[in-house]
Design a protein around this motif. Structure first.
Motif, PDB file in Angstrom:
ATOM      1  N   ASP A   1       0.863  -1.181   0.000  1.00  0.00           N
ATOM      2  CA  ASP A   1       0.000   0.000   0.000  1.00  0.00           C
ATOM      3  C   ASP A   1       0.903   1.235   0.000  1.00  0.00           C
ATOM      4  OD1 ASP A   1      -2.152   1.681   0.147  1.00  0.00           O
ATOM      5  OD2 ASP A   1      -2.560   1.346   2.270  1.00  0.00           O
ATOM      6  N   VAL A   2       0.837   2.031  -1.068  1.00  0.00           N
ATOM      7  CA  VAL A   2       1.624   3.259  -1.172  1.00  0.00           C
ATOM      8  C   VAL A   2       0.698   4.439  -0.901  1.00  0.00           C
ATOM      9  CG1 VAL A   2       3.068   4.701  -2.637  1.00  0.00           C
ATOM     10  CG2 VAL A   2       3.171   2.205  -2.859  1.00  0.00           C
ATOM     11  N   ILE A   3       1.029   5.234   0.108  1.00  0.00           N
ATOM     12  CA  ILE A   3       0.203   6.376   0.502  1.00  0.00           C
ATOM     13  C   ILE A   3       1.020   7.652   0.301  1.00  0.00           C
ATOM     14  CG2 ILE A   3      -1.178   7.401   2.341  1.00  0.00           C
ATOM     15  CD1 ILE A   3      -1.231   4.587   3.644  1.00  0.00           C
ATOM     16  N   THR A   4       0.484   8.579  -0.482  1.00  0.00           N
ATOM     17  CA  THR A   4       1.182   9.822  -0.790  1.00  0.00           C
ATOM     18  C   THR A   4       0.464  11.002  -0.148  1.00  0.00           C
ATOM     19  OG1 THR A   4       1.979   8.924  -2.889  1.00  0.00           O
ATOM     20  CG2 THR A   4       2.011  11.314  -2.642  1.00  0.00           C
ATOM     21  N   TYR A   5       1.237  11.906   0.443  1.00  0.00           N
ATOM     22  CA  TYR A   5       0.710  13.098   1.108  1.00  0.00           C
ATOM     23  C   TYR A   5       1.091  14.305   0.246  1.00  0.00           C
ATOM     24  CZ  TYR A   5       0.356   9.584   4.688  1.00  0.00           C
ATOM     25  OH  TYR A   5       0.057   8.421   5.364  1.00  0.00           O
ATOM     26  N   PRO A   6       0.108  14.919  -0.415  1.00  0.00           N
ATOM     27  CA  PRO A   6       0.362  15.862  -1.507  1.00  0.00           C
ATOM     28  C   PRO A   6       1.375  16.970  -1.224  1.00  0.00           C
ATOM     29  CG  PRO A   6      -1.968  15.371  -1.362  1.00  0.00           C
ATOM     30  CD  PRO A   6      -1.327  14.729  -0.179  1.00  0.00           C
ATOM     31  N   GLN A   7       1.316  17.620  -0.073  1.00  0.00           N
ATOM     32  CA  GLN A   7       2.170  18.780   0.180  1.00  0.00           C
ATOM     33  C   GLN A   7       3.382  18.467   1.052  1.00  0.00           C
ATOM     34  OE1 GLN A   7      -0.943  21.351   1.777  1.00  0.00           O
ATOM     35  NE2 GLN A   7      -0.968  22.516  -0.134  1.00  0.00           N
ATOM     36  N   ALA A   8       3.597  17.207   1.350  1.00  0.00           N
ATOM     37  CA  ALA A   8       4.660  16.833   2.284  1.00  0.00           C
ATOM     38  C   ALA A   8       6.011  16.725   1.594  1.00  0.00           C
ATOM     39  CB  ALA A   8       4.306  15.516   2.965  1.00  0.00           C
ATOM     40  N   LEU A   9       7.037  17.267   2.254  1.00  0.00           N
ATOM     41  CA  LEU A   9       8.411  17.170   1.784  1.00  0.00           C
ATOM     42  C   LEU A   9       9.078  15.928   2.364  1.00  0.00           C
ATOM     43  CD1 LEU A   9       9.468  20.891   2.380  1.00  0.00           C
ATOM     44  CD2 LEU A   9       8.983  19.841   0.161  1.00  0.00           C
TER      45      LEU A   9
END
Length: 286
Positions: free
Chosen positions: A235-243
């Motif tokens: 499961d790949v979870i991406t956080y749009p504004q996270a560096l």
């Protein structure tokens, strides 16, 4: 009528409790000295200690955290540090896991507890580990083997969390078939370093910042496909504004000091931590 009756009883109980609190009184016959002992129980008391293990003629100094108020064996979670080494941040994550009912070992991947103070040094340390994967695997296996012998550790499966460099380490551990129930990577570099592959039927969570300029999207997709090919549930979870480094509250200070594209993101940190805990509960707490 029954739900209404229960609601009225609850309101009455709350009003009674409030009145007693305002009066500062205890129920009739209660002993003010003994009452707290009778009605309360102890919460977690986390203690940490140096946890040494050896392989290849070198000693490694991990950090073991557990709740000493709990005398029952508990599932174990290994924490792999960022490229800086086993610093206070990795120890704090181990303490958090211990407070939640796990025995947590923050491993030492560099040996002798070495911690980098400059990105150049951190890059040198981390590159040496990833370029000699058999030695890296041996270090991790030595930590796991000794951890299993600890009396506070339950005779069940283990899981691993990794941050940055540590995320890369544990994703490769899964690629190489390490016996783990779950692997959870936070802003880990998707470098495929494992020289030999093995089947892995555990769960893999990969938490990545959408604004992370240090992680190539193509490499991340390739890592996910490689893990799935080994049998992992990915499961790949991406956080749009996270560096990059979004889980570390000290990332901003490091970015300013060294000019690195890092940044803490409280929302992404909280969300990824909650998802990780749910996976640990599902895979380790039967």
């Amino acid at each position: 009528m029954r739900p209404l009756f229960m609601l009225l009883c609850l309101i009455a109980g709350l009003m009674t409790g409030s009145a007693m609190a305002q009066e500062g009184s205890l129920p009739t016959g209660a002993d003010p000295e003994s009452e707290p002992e009778r009605i309360t129980s102890w919460g977690p008391r986390v203690e940490g200690e140096t946890f040494e293990y050896s392989t290849g003629g070198q000693t490694y100094q991990g950090y073991l955290a557990r709740n000493v108020n709990d005398n029952r064996p508990r599932p174990a979670v290994l924490v792999v540090h960022e490229w800086w080494g086993l610093d206070s941040y990795a120890r704090a994550r181990a303490d958090q896991l211990a407070a939640l009912g796990f025995v947590a070992l923050a491993v030492d991947m560099y040996g002798d507890g070495q911690v980098a103070t400059h990105p150049d040094q951190a890059g040198e340390f981390s590159s040496q580990v990833m370029q000699d994967w058999p030695a890296a695997r041996a270090r991790f296996e030595a930590a796991m083997s000794q951890l299993r012998q600890h009396p506070a550790v339950a005779d069940t499966g283990m899981a691993a969390l990794g941050y940055c460099f540590g995320g890369s380490v544990i994703m490769n551990m899964a690629l190489s078939g390490m016996p783990l129930e779950a692997v959870i990577s936070f802003h880990g570099a998707p470098i495929q370093a494992a020289s030999a592959r093995g089947g892995f039927n555990g769960a893999v969570q990969i938490h990545n910042g959408g604004a992370d300029s240090l992680v190539e999207r193509g490499d991340l997709s390739a890592m996910a496909r490689a893990l799935e090919a080994q049998g992992a549930d990915v499961d790949v979870i991406t956080y749009p504004q996270a560096l990059h480094g979004f889980t570390n509250p000290g990332a901003g200070a490091l970015a300013e000091e060294f000019g690195l594209p890092l940044g803490y993101n409280a929302a992404a940190d909280a969300s990824s931590w909650q998802a990780a805990l749910l996976l640990l509960d599902r895979t380790l707490n039967q």
